[in-house]
Design a protein around this motif. Sequence first.
Motif, PDB file in Angstrom:
ATOM      1  N   THR A  36       0.872  -1.167   0.000  1.00 10.49           N
ATOM      2  CA  THR A  36       0.000   0.000   0.000  1.00 10.49           C
ATOM      3  C   THR A  36       0.914   1.223   0.000  1.00 10.49           C
ATOM      4  OG1 THR A  36      -1.726  -1.166   1.196  1.00 10.49           O
ATOM      5  CG2 THR A  36      -1.811   1.245   1.239  1.00 10.49           C
ATOM      6  N   ILE A  37       0.955   1.929  -1.111  1.00 11.77           N
ATOM      7  CA  ILE A  37       1.829   3.098  -1.233  1.00 11.77           C
ATOM      8  C   ILE A  37       1.244   4.243  -0.417  1.00 11.77           C
ATOM      9  CG2 ILE A  37       2.821   4.775  -2.849  1.00 11.77           C
ATOM     10  CD1 ILE A  37       2.861   2.404  -4.914  1.00 11.77           C
ATOM     11  N   PHE A  38      -0.056   4.442  -0.520  1.00 11.81           N
ATOM     12  CA  PHE A  38      -0.776   5.311   0.406  1.00 11.81           C
ATOM     13  C   PHE A  38      -2.236   4.890   0.428  1.00 11.81           C
ATOM     14  CE2 PHE A  38      -0.416   7.940  -3.515  1.00 11.81           C
ATOM     15  CZ  PHE A  38      -1.757   8.067  -3.854  1.00 11.81           C
ATOM     16  N   GLU A  39      -2.895   5.248   1.529  1.00  7.26           N
ATOM     17  CA  GLU A  39      -4.297   4.881   1.704  1.00  7.26           C
ATOM     18  C   GLU A  39      -5.209   6.080   1.541  1.00  7.26           C
ATOM     19  OE1 GLU A  39      -5.513   2.465   4.982  1.00  7.26           O
ATOM     20  OE2 GLU A  39      -3.612   1.372   4.990  1.00  7.26           O
ATOM     21  N   GLN A  40      -6.404   5.818   1.063  1.00  9.49           N
ATOM     22  CA  GLN A  40      -7.457   6.832   0.983  1.00  9.49           C
ATOM     23  C   GLN A  40      -7.600   7.462   2.363  1.00  9.49           C
ATOM     24  OE1 GLN A  40     -11.037   5.253  -0.785  1.00  9.49           O
ATOM     25  NE2 GLN A  40     -12.331   6.661   0.323  1.00  9.49           N
ATOM     26  N   ALA A  56      -2.631  -0.263  -8.713  1.00  9.27           N
ATOM     27  CA  ALA A  56      -4.090  -0.183  -8.812  1.00  9.27           C
ATOM     28  C   ALA A  56      -4.565   0.995  -7.979  1.00  9.27           C
ATOM     29  CB  ALA A  56      -4.735  -1.469  -8.303  1.00  9.27           C
ATOM     30  N   ILE A  57      -5.512   1.753  -8.540  1.00  4.75           N
ATOM     31  CA  ILE A  57      -6.168   2.820  -7.787  1.00  4.75           C
ATOM     32  C   ILE A  57      -7.445   2.218  -7.221  1.00  4.75           C
ATOM     33  CG2 ILE A  57      -7.318   5.056  -7.873  1.00  4.75           C
ATOM     34  CD1 ILE A  57      -5.568   5.843 -10.177  1.00  4.75           C
ATOM     35  N   GLN A  58      -7.563   2.231  -5.893  1.00  3.73           N
ATOM     36  CA  GLN A  58      -8.733   1.666  -5.243  1.00  3.73           C
ATOM     37  C   GLN A  58      -9.469   2.755  -4.469  1.00  3.73           C
ATOM     38  OE1 GLN A  58      -7.160  -1.642  -2.981  1.00  3.73           O
ATOM     39  NE2 GLN A  58      -7.263  -2.970  -4.772  1.00  3.73           N
ATOM     40  N   TYR A  59     -10.787   2.647  -4.488  1.00  2.00           N
ATOM     41  CA  TYR A  59     -11.635   3.639  -3.826  1.00  2.00           C
ATOM     42  C   TYR A  59     -12.672   2.916  -2.979  1.00  2.00           C
ATOM     43  CZ  TYR A  59     -15.034   7.361  -3.165  1.00  2.00           C
ATOM     44  OH  TYR A  59     -15.899   8.261  -2.605  1.00  2.00           O
ATOM     45  N   LYS A  60     -12.871   3.394  -1.771  1.00  2.00           N
ATOM     46  CA  LYS A  60     -13.877   2.828  -0.871  1.00  2.00           C
ATOM     47  C   LYS A  60     -14.979   3.849  -0.670  1.00  2.00           C
ATOM     48  CE  LYS A  60     -15.754   0.258   2.392  1.00  2.00           C
ATOM     49  NZ  LYS A  60     -17.139   0.672   2.301  1.00  2.00           N
ATOM     50  N   PRO A  61     -16.108   3.699  -1.394  1.00  2.00           N
ATOM     51  CA  PRO A  61     -17.245   4.586  -1.146  1.00  2.00           C
ATOM     52  C   PRO A  61     -17.761   4.379   0.279  1.00  2.00           C
ATOM     53  CG  PRO A  61     -17.559   3.314  -3.162  1.00  2.00           C
ATOM     54  CD  PRO A  61     -16.378   2.732  -2.450  1.00  2.00           C
ATOM     55  N   TRP A  80      -2.173  12.803  -7.280  1.00  2.00           N
ATOM     56  CA  TRP A  80      -2.332  14.191  -7.703  1.00  2.00           C
ATOM     57  C   TRP A  80      -3.208  14.998  -6.764  1.00  2.00           C
ATOM     58  CZ3 TRP A  80      -7.130  15.482 -10.152  1.00  2.00           C
ATOM     59  CH2 TRP A  80      -7.920  14.391 -10.482  1.00  2.00           C
ATOM     60  N   SER A  81      -3.801  14.347  -5.752  1.00  2.00           N
ATOM     61  CA  SER A  81      -4.474  15.112  -4.697  1.00  2.00           C
ATOM     62  C   SER A  81      -3.483  16.076  -4.053  1.00  2.00           C
ATOM     63  CB  SER A  81      -5.030  14.175  -3.620  1.00  2.00           C
ATOM     64  OG  SER A  81      -6.042  13.359  -4.138  1.00  2.00           O
ATOM     65  N   ALA A  82      -2.219  15.664  -4.010  1.00  2.00           N
ATOM     66  CA  ALA A  82      -1.169  16.492  -3.417  1.00  2.00           C
ATOM     67  C   ALA A  82      -0.934  17.777  -4.215  1.00  2.00           C
ATOM     68  CB  ALA A  82       0.139  15.698  -3.326  1.00  2.00           C
ATOM     69  N   VAL A  83      -1.330  17.765  -5.470  1.00  2.00           N
ATOM     70  CA  VAL A  83      -1.093  18.916  -6.342  1.00  2.00           C
ATOM     71  C   VAL A  83      -2.304  19.849  -6.394  1.00  2.00           C
ATOM     72  CG1 VAL A  83      -0.621  19.592  -8.729  1.00  2.00           C
ATOM     73  CG2 VAL A  83       0.496  17.596  -7.764  1.00  2.00           C
ATOM     74  N   ILE A  84      -3.495  19.277  -6.306  1.00  2.00           N
ATOM     75  CA  ILE A  84      -4.695  20.086  -6.513  1.00  2.00           C
ATOM     76  C   ILE A  84      -5.214  20.741  -5.236  1.00  2.00           C
ATOM     77  CG2 ILE A  84      -5.385  18.825  -8.578  1.00  2.00           C
ATOM     78  CD1 ILE A  84      -7.483  17.394  -6.803  1.00  2.00           C
ATOM     79  N   GLY A  85      -4.438  20.630  -4.166  1.00  2.00           N
ATOM     80  CA  GLY A  85      -4.804  21.321  -2.940  1.00  2.00           C
ATOM     81  C   GLY A  85      -5.673  20.518  -2.001  1.00  2.00           C
ATOM     82  N   THR A  90      -7.670  10.866  -2.088  1.00  2.00           N
ATOM     83  CA  THR A  90      -9.069  10.479  -2.266  1.00  2.00           C
ATOM     84  C   THR A  90      -9.234   9.002  -2.627  1.00  2.00           C
ATOM     85  OG1 THR A  90      -8.969  11.209  -4.564  1.00  2.00           O
ATOM     86  CG2 THR A  90      -9.768  12.808  -2.939  1.00  2.00           C
ATOM     87  N   SER A  91      -8.124   8.301  -2.813  1.00  2.00           N
ATOM     88  CA  SER A  91      -8.152   6.872  -3.112  1.00  2.00           C
ATOM     89  C   SER A  91      -6.859   6.253  -2.595  1.00  2.00           C
ATOM     90  CB  SER A  91      -8.315   6.634  -4.613  1.00  2.00           C
ATOM     91  OG  SER A  91      -7.280   7.268  -5.329  1.00  2.00           O
TER      92      SER A  91
END
Length: 152
Positions: A36-40, A56-61, A80-85, A90-91
């Motif tokens: 796990t490189i990073f978690e949502q 793999a990009i994983q998302y938990k609704p 890219w969450s790190a770039v968009i502020g 988010t995943s």
Amino acid sequence: MRESFSDILFFQNLEPGQITVLKPLFENYTCPPDTTIFEQGEPASYLYYLLTGDVAIQYKPYDSPLITLTRLHSGDVFGWSAVIGSSNYTSSIISETQVEALRIKSTDLLTLINEDPDTGKIIIDRIASIVSSRWKNANAQVQALLISHHNK
């Protein structure tokens, strides 16, 4: 890390001075499969450029099981969450193979944009170009998953 940034597609056609500015901002990142490189929900602190491997990009609704949105390969960008502020990712990103990537701290990227706007704009444009094509694909995949889940 690779010997020459100019051999990496993401950094091609940059001026030598721009490479000199960028090289110390990026650090090498490697991990084995099933990492796990990073978690949502974790703080969004790095943007990654995938040199080799698959993730793999994983998302938990909130009210549904975990879904794999898409898979990324060499030349893709993630985090890219790190770039968009966004303060948090988010995943989640899970390595499916051995991964070699370059990563940059979001704070270093923001400093680059402020101190060297020309180079910063080139990097942001390249990130946007990579992510925008993937977002269209991911958006279609999410819609298909939601429709199939709804029809059950």
